[in-house]
Design an enzyme around this catalytic site. Sequence first.
Site, mmCIF file in Angstrom:
data_model
loop_
_atom_site.group_PDB
_atom_site.id
_atom_site.type_symbol
_atom_site.label_atom_id
_atom_site.label_comp_id
_atom_site.label_asym_id
_atom_site.label_seq_id
_atom_site.Cartn_x
_atom_site.Cartn_y
_atom_site.Cartn_z
ATOM 1 N N ARG A 46 3.914 -10.312 12.362
ATOM 2 C CA ARG A 46 4.237 -9.215 11.939
ATOM 3 C C ARG A 46 6.022 -9.117 12.076
ATOM 4 O O ARG A 46 7.054 -8.395 11.461
ATOM 5 C CB ARG A 46 3.741 -7.973 12.303
ATOM 6 C CG ARG A 46 2.318 -7.310 11.964
ATOM 7 C CD ARG A 46 1.764 -6.454 12.285
ATOM 8 N NE ARG A 46 0.425 -6.684 11.728
ATOM 9 C CZ ARG A 46 -0.459 -5.284 12.112
ATOM 10 N NH1 ARG A 46 1.011 -4.119 12.473
ATOM 11 N NH2 ARG A 46 -1.732 -5.464 11.661
ATOM 12 N N ASP A 154 2.668 11.315 7.956
ATOM 13 C CA ASP A 154 2.678 9.729 9.407
ATOM 14 C C ASP A 154 3.806 8.918 9.790
ATOM 15 O O ASP A 154 4.869 9.787 9.592
ATOM 16 C CB ASP A 154 2.545 8.798 8.306
ATOM 17 C CG ASP A 154 1.530 7.273 8.313
ATOM 18 O OD1 ASP A 154 0.027 7.518 8.873
ATOM 19 O OD2 ASP A 154 2.303 6.039 9.002
#
Length: 284
Positions: A46, A154
């Site tokens: 990632r 979020d």
Amino acid sequence: MNVAIRQTQSLSDHISKRNFDRLARYIYEYSGIKMPHSKLTMLEGRLRRRLRATNIASFDDYCDYLFNDDGLEQEAVYLIDAVTTNKTDFFREPRHFDFMREVSLPSLLKGGHNNLRLWSSACSTGAEPYTMAMVMAEFAEGRSDIDYSILATDLSTEVLQVGRQGIYSDEIVVPVPPALRKKYVMTAKQQARREVRIASRLRSRVGFGRMNLMDAKYQVGNPMHIIFCRNVLIYFDKPTQSDVLTRLCDCLLPGGYMFIGHSESITGIDLPLKQVSNTVFQRV
């Protein structure tokens, strides 16, 4: 050194144990997400995107950049975006929405609450709050005595942007019942795009904002009637779960409802909640 060479180097680079420990500690302190050494390969994969985006040659150089004051200020949001997991579906764990429609909403209405505030506290790309909006729209249809709003928060800025736009691949709305899909989901005029968009009358009911559940206090305004905090607690250790749930309860109206994921538990955590269904709780 040109960009192509730098990027090639980053592909064969690996995170040292020292830097993995530094990253894991920072990610945990910032977001509460546990990063055991078994996730080293995942983290490397990632973060390679961040190396490309920042044109930094190696993980060592990236960590040197990250852990200085300027680097943390500029890069922290992107780092957390890279490591967060954003699995989501419309009508995920559908019994929760059945309970919301059949029990929670009638109970709240009976208790004199007709201006309802709902919160999706780990909303990802928006499937959960838009599902909540569909349930609310159906429940309130034809009734002038009900109003509602939904807060969707979020940690990841990337997923919040998707949620605000309300545009998805047509595959993700397959779980939406056909009657609701017809009412609340718009298909692209060019069918080859295979995209859909949530109808504006639902989008207008959902407000998206960034929030870190590690914050000492959640700035959400008046108490909520319904809070969804599903499939995020599993990434936290028990003390962090306790802290997060305690703060969520502080934002929940007495008599309001808390929904957690079916793989999650509040056993052993002292909270002002009583269980009313599987992974559904009511504030006492």
